[in-house]
Scaffold this active site. Structure first.
Site, PDB file in Angstrom:
ATOM      1  N   ASN A 277     -36.179  -5.694   2.498  1.00 17.59           N
ATOM      2  CA  ASN A 277     -35.592  -6.050   1.217  1.00 17.59           C
ATOM      3  C   ASN A 277     -34.124  -6.385   1.500  1.00 17.59           C
ATOM      4  O   ASN A 277     -33.456  -5.649   2.215  1.00 17.59           O
ATOM      5  CB  ASN A 277     -35.710  -4.865   0.253  1.00 17.59           C
ATOM      6  N   THR A 278     -33.667  -7.492   0.961  1.00 17.63           N
ATOM      7  CA  THR A 278     -32.278  -7.888   1.189  1.00 17.63           C
ATOM      8  C   THR A 278     -31.478  -7.756  -0.107  1.00 17.63           C
ATOM      9  O   THR A 278     -30.440  -8.370  -0.279  1.00 17.63           O
ATOM     10  CB  THR A 278     -32.225  -9.310   1.782  1.00 17.63           C
ATOM     11  N   HIS A 279     -32.001  -6.965  -1.051  1.00 20.85           N
ATOM     12  CA  HIS A 279     -31.316  -6.837  -2.337  1.00 20.85           C
ATOM     13  C   HIS A 279     -30.299  -5.698  -2.314  1.00 20.85           C
ATOM     14  O   HIS A 279     -30.444  -4.695  -2.988  1.00 20.85           O
ATOM     15  CB  HIS A 279     -32.349  -6.627  -3.455  1.00 20.85           C
ATOM     16  N   ASN A 280     -29.275  -5.882  -1.500  1.00 14.53           N
ATOM     17  CA  ASN A 280     -28.195  -4.908  -1.422  1.00 14.53           C
ATOM     18  C   ASN A 280     -27.203  -5.161  -2.557  1.00 14.53           C
ATOM     19  O   ASN A 280     -26.917  -6.312  -2.885  1.00 14.53           O
ATOM     20  CB  ASN A 280     -27.455  -5.045  -0.091  1.00 14.53           C
TER      21      ASN A 280
END
Lengths: 571, 252
Positions: free
Chosen positions: A499-502
Site C-alpha cells: 500500500n502506498t497510501h502514506n
C-alpha cells in the site's frame, strides 16, 4: 558553490498531482512558476512499450531510485531503524506526473465524518473512545467547505462514477458515467444486495468515456488493457498530471519546468523561506533558486524530510508530545480479506483497469455503530479487477506449497479462477507512530534519511478482525468453492505490505500547537511556505487519498494567489 | 489494433515473402524444424525432395552473458524443480528460465544498481527487509556453489546428478533454512532469489530471454500484452486469445 539564479515569484518542488495543479492554477492566473522535478519529463507516447510487467512492476521503472534516497524503518522506538534497501511495501513515484503517473486512479472523496472526526466521535461515543494515545483531530474545515474543491478536481480529471447516497452530498454528478461491470463485479453486486447492502461501482480516473475537461484537455476512453498500477497509460485515458494539468501550465508559457532537479534544502531564516537549493542530478551542479513563495509538493516522505533537513517548523517529539513536523503519520489497514477459488468457472481476469471495481459503503466511516467495538472508522469492502499479470498473480489455496509440481499445477489451474473480497481500512494516528530524521543513514548528497517509526495499533488489529468477518460472509454468499479468510493483522513489514497510501507528517488544522499548516496548507511558522499533499491529512481514511489530495491542492493554489496579493497569514 | 495473434509472416505479406526477405532460406528452400515451428500458421509451403533441414539457432539471445556453462546447467536443473514440466506443458528448463536468469544477473539489477547499498549493515528484524551487502549476482553464484556442496554432503553427488526427489529435498532444506549460512546469508534468501527469478523467467515477456515462444503464458491462457480488452471483460464466457509479446507493439 551553488550558482545563484534570478529570483522568481513561485518555486514548486515536485511535479506530481499537487505540484501540477498548483502550477496550472498559478500560471493560468499569469503568475510565473519554476517547477523543479527530480525525475524525467514524460508524455503519453512514452508508454507504447509499457505493457511490460517485469520492467514497470517488478523493476519499478516509474519509481524513485532508492540508491540515492530511501527511508529507514523500525516498528517501535526500542528497535534500531534500518534502511528500506529495495522496494517492498511502498512504491514512490518519480518524474513528471509523480505518483499520479503510476497510480491506479481510484478517486474517492473522504467522508463528512473524516473532516470532523474528533468532534463527531466524541459526540456520539463520548470522549476517550480511543484513548489518549490516539491524537485524532478535526481537519479545520468541513466536508461542505471541501466540496467545491473536490468538484473542481473531479471535473479536471474526468472522474467516472455513480453517486453514493450514504456519502457526502455532491453539488454535481460525476463528470462521466461509471466504468463497465464485469462478471465478477456482478457476482459481488448480487451477493451484497442479497445481504442488504448497496454496492456502487468505484469512482475512477480511468475514464469510462471520451471526455474534454474545463481546461480544454481531451482524453480517450479506457480500453481495460490491464496495465494501470505501476504503469503509464498509452491512451491518456488514466488521468495523470502529465496529460492534464502540466500541459495546461506549459501552454501558458509561464511554467519553467526543470527536470532532474533535486531540491535538497529550503533556504530560510526561521520565519520565512528565501528560496531552495537544488542539484542537477545529471551534471551534479548545484543551484540556488530564490523565490517569493516556496511550494513543497513532493511525496509525503520528502515533504517531511525537506522541512526537517531545512530546520523549518518544530519537529515532533513523542516523549513530550510536542512539536508538529512528523506527527500523525498514518497508513492504511488492508489485511482483512477472503480469497475465493472456483472449480468450474474461468473469468477473463487478464483484462481490467486500475480503478475497476465495486464496493459497499456500509462499513466505511461511521456508517455503522461502533458502540461495542474497540475501533472507530472502518473499511471499504470491495472486489476489483485490475488485470492479473502472470508474474504477480500465482495465487493458490492455503496449504499449497510455494514452488514445485503442486504449486505449478495449482497456480495454473486457478490462474483465471480466483478473486478476493478485500478491504481497505482507515488508519488512525498514534502517539508513537511518527516520522523524524535518521541518526545514521544519509542520502546520496549527505542529508539524513527520513526515519519511520510505525506499527499497526490495537485499533487496527480490531478493525481487521471485524471487517474480515464481513468479507467472509460476502464470499460465502457469492458461493466460492474454497474461501481463505485472513482475519489477522501482522506487524507492519516494510518489505511485504502493499500500500502506498502514506499520509501525515505536515498536518493541517486550526491550532499551531497541534498542526503544521493551516487549511490553505500554509505553514504556521513560515507564511511563504505551502506544504501540499497527503502529508496534510491528520489521519488516513479508508479511501484512496488522491481525490482529497487533489481537492486540497486546488484550495492551496487559491491560498497562494491570495498570499501573493495580500501577504501574511491567510487565516 | 489487431485483435488476433498474427505471425510476422501474415502481417502485410505472405509467409513465403517474409522468409525470402528475412533471408531465412537456403538456396530458395524453406527451412523446417525450429524455424517452421517458430512461424506456425496453417499455410502450406511447397517442399521439395531435400535432405532433412539442419537446425538453425533462431534466437541469438539463447547464449550466456554471465554464467559459465556449468553454472548455467546447474541453474537450469534447479529452476526446473521450482517449475517442473508436467501435463500442463514445459517446465522452466524448456522455457529458458536459466537464460533469463543469466541475462538478469548480467544487468544493472544484478549489481543492485537501484537499491540503497550504503553501510552500515546490521542484522535485521523480520519486518525490516533484507540487509545484506552481497550483490545479487554474487549471492546467486554463492548459492549455486552451496547447492552443490550441500548435495555432495547429503547424497555424495553434485545437484545436477541427483534424482528429482533428492533435488526437491535439497531445495526444501534451502527454503527452510536447514542449510549452513552462505557467506553469512541465510539460505532462504538465496532460495527466494532463485524462486523469484524462475517465476519471472517463465512469465516475463520473451524479450528478456525466458518464456520461450510465450508458452509460459499459453499454459495459463494469458494473452500477453494486448492493447484492449473492452469486449472480453464484459463476457461471461472465458475468451481464450493466443498470446502476443511486446514485440508486436514495435513500429506503432
Amino acid at each position: 558553490m551553488a550558482t545563484k539564479l534570478p529570483k522568481v515569484p513561485v518555486v514548486v518542488v515536485g511535479m506530481g498531482w499537487a505540484g501540477g495543479i498548483v502550477s496550472a492554477e498559478l500560471t493560468k492566473a499569469g503568475i510565473p512558476v519554476v517547477g523543479l522535478e527530480r525525475g524525467k519529463d514524460r508524455k503519453t507516447s512514452d508508454y507504447l512499450m509499457a505493457h511490460d510487467e517485469l520492467r514497470y512492476q517488478h523493476r519499478e521503472e516509474l519509481m524513485q531510485d532508492l540508491s540515492k534516497e530511501t527511508i529507514t524503518h523500525r516498528n517501535n522506538e526500542k528497535m534500531r531503524a534500518l534502511p528500506m534497501r529495495d522496494y517492498g511495501t511502498f512504491i514512490v513515484g518519480d518524474g513528471v506526473g509523480g505518483a499520479g503517473s503510476h497510480w491506479n486512479g481510484q478517486t474517492y472523496r473522504f467522508l463528512p465524518y473524516d473532516f470532523e472526526i474528533k468532534s463527531m466521535t466524541d459526540e456520539k461515543y463520548g470522549p476517550g473512545k480511543l484513548g489518549a494515545d490516539y491524537p485524532i483531530q478535526d481537519w479545520g474545515l468541513t466536508y461542505d467547505e471541501m466540496e467545491p474543491y473536490y468538484d473542481t478536481f473531479e471535473k479536471m480529471a474526468g472522474i467516472s462514477g455513480e453517486t453514493v447516497e450514504s456519502y457526502g452530498k455532491r453539488s454535481n454528478p460525476y463528470p462521466t458515467g461509471p466504468m463497465l461491470k464485469t462478471p465478477i463485479m456482478k457476482m459481488f453486486e448480487e451477493a451484497t444486495k442479497n445481504l442488504g447492502y448497496t454496492p456502487y461501482v468505484l469512482p475512477s480516473a480511468n475514464l469510462s468515456e471520451a471526455y474534454e475537461n474545463p481546461d480544454g484537455i481531451s482524453r480517450g476512453a479506457c480500453q481495460y488493457c490491464a496495465f494501470c498500477e505501476n504503469f503509464g497509460c498509452e491512451y491518456g485515458a488514466k488521468a495523470d498530471p502529465a496529460v492534464t494539468v502540466i500541459p495546461v501550465a506549459k501552454d501558458t508559457g509561464q511554467l519553467d519546468l526543470r527536470t532532474h532537479s533535486n531540491v535538497t534544502e529550503i533556504l530560510n531564516d526561521g520565519t520565512k523561506a528565501t528560496g531552495v537549493l537544488y542539484i542537477d542530478m545529471i551534471t551534479g551542479e548545484e543551484f540556488e533558486q530564490p523565490a517569493e513563495v516556496v511550494v513543497v509538493t513532493s511525496y509525503v516522505f520528502n515533504n517531511v524530510r525537506l522541512l526537517l533537513n531545512s530546520g523549518l517548523g518544530k519537529p515532533y517529539d513523542s516523549k513530550s508530545n510536542t512539536g508538529v513536523i512528523g506527527k500523525n503519520y498514518a497508513y492504511q489497514v488492508s489485511s482483512a480479506s477472503s480469497m475465493m477459488f472456483f472449480e468450474d468457472q474461468e473469468f477473463n481476469l487478464y483484462g481490467g483497469a486500475g480503478a475497476l471495481g465495486i464496493e459497499i459503503p456500509e462499513y466505511a466511516g461511521d456508517n455503522f455503530d461502533h458502540s461495542d467495538l474497540k475501533f472507530i472508522h472502518g473499511a471499504g469492502i470491495r472486489v476489483t479487477q485490475y488485470g492479473n499479470r502472470p508474474i504477480a498473480n500465482n495465487v493458490v489455496p492455503k496449504g499449497t506449497p510455494a514452488w514445485g509440481a503442486e504449486f505449478k499445477s495449482q497456480s495454473i489451474k486457478y490462474s483465471n479462477s480466483f478473486f478476493p473480497v478485500k478491504s481497505q481500512g482507515a488508519s488512525m494516528p498514534y502517539r508513537y507512530n511518527y516520522l523524524d530524521l535518521d541518526p545514521t543513514y544519509k542520502d546520496a548528497y549527505g542529508k539524513p534519511l527520513l526515519r519511520m517509526t510505525y506499527d499497526y495499533t490495537e485499533h487496527d488489529r480490531e478493525l481487521v478482525k471485524y471487517i474480515s468477518q464481513k468479507t467472509h460472509e460476502i464470499a460465502e454468499e457469492i458461493g466460492a468453492d474454497i474461501i481463505d479468510t485472513n482475519d489477522t493483522q501482522n506487524d507492519f513489514n516494510v518489505n511485504k505490505d502493499t500500500n502506498t497510501h502514506n499520509t501525515g507528517g505536515v498536518i493541517m488544522g486550526t491550532d499551531p500547537e497541534t498542526s503544521a499548516v493551516n487549511t490553505y496548507l500554509q505553514m504556521w511558522d513560515a507564511d511563504n511556505v505551502f506544504v501540499v499533499g497527503a502529508s496534510a491529512f491528520p489521519h488516513n481514511s479508508s479511501f484512496n487519498p488522491t481525490g482529497t489530495l487533489g481537492a486540497l491542492s486546488y484550495r492551496a493554489a487559491e491560498g497562494i494567489q491570495r498570499y501573493l496579493d495580500e501577504g501574511g497569514s491567510l487565516v | 489494433m489487431a485483435e488476433d495473434a498474427k505471425s510476422p509472416a501474415k502481417k502485410g505479406s505472405t509467409r513465403r515473402e517474409f522468409l525470402r526477405n528475412s533471408g531465412l532460406t537456403v538456396g530458395g528452400v524453406v527451412l523446417g524444424g525450429a524455424l517452421g515451428s517458430l512461424l506456425g500458421g496453417k499455410e502450406q509451403v511447397a517442399t521439395h525432395d531435400v535432405a532433412p533441414a539442419p537446425q538453425l539457432t533462431v534466437n541469438p539471445a539463447e547464449a550466456l552473458q554471465f554464467f559459465t556453462p556449468d553454472q548455467y546447467r546447474l541453474t537450469q536443473a534447479a529452476a526446473e524443480r521450482i517449475y517442473p514440466k508436467d501435463d500442463n506443458g514445459p517446465g522452466a528448463m524448456e522455457l529458458n528460465a536459466a537464460i533469463y536468469i543469466d541475462h538478469q544477473l548480467a544487468s544493472p539489477w544484478g549489481i543492485n544498481s537501484k537499491e540503497y547499498m550504503a553501510a552500515p549493515f546490521f542484522e535485521a528484524e523480520e519486518t525490516q527487509g533484507s540487509q545484506i551487502r552481497i550483490l545479487r549476482k554474487d549471492l546467486f553464484l554463492l548459492g549455486l556453489k552451496a547447492l552443490d556442496a550441500y548435495s555432495q554432503k547429503q547424497y555424495d553427488n553434485p545437484f545436477i546428478d541427483l534424482e528429482p526427489e533428492q533435488q526437491d529435498q535439497v531445495l526444501t532444506d534451502f527454503s527452510d533454512g536447514k542449510v549452513p549460512d552462505i557467506s553469512g546469508v541465510k539460505s532462504p534468501l538465496f532460495f527466494s532469489l532463485l524462486r523469484t527469478l524462475t517465476i519471472e523467467g517463465v512469465y516475463a515477456d520473451p524479450l528478456y530471454g525466458g518464456n520461450k515462444n510465450m508458452e509460459g503464458w499459453a499454459m495459463r491462457k494469458y494473452p500477453g500484452s494486448r492493447m484492449a480488452y473492452v469486449k472480453e471483460i464484459q463476457q461471461d464466457k472465458f475468451v481464450e486469445l493466443p498470446p502476443q509479446g511486446l514485440n508486436s507493439h514495435m513500429g506503432h
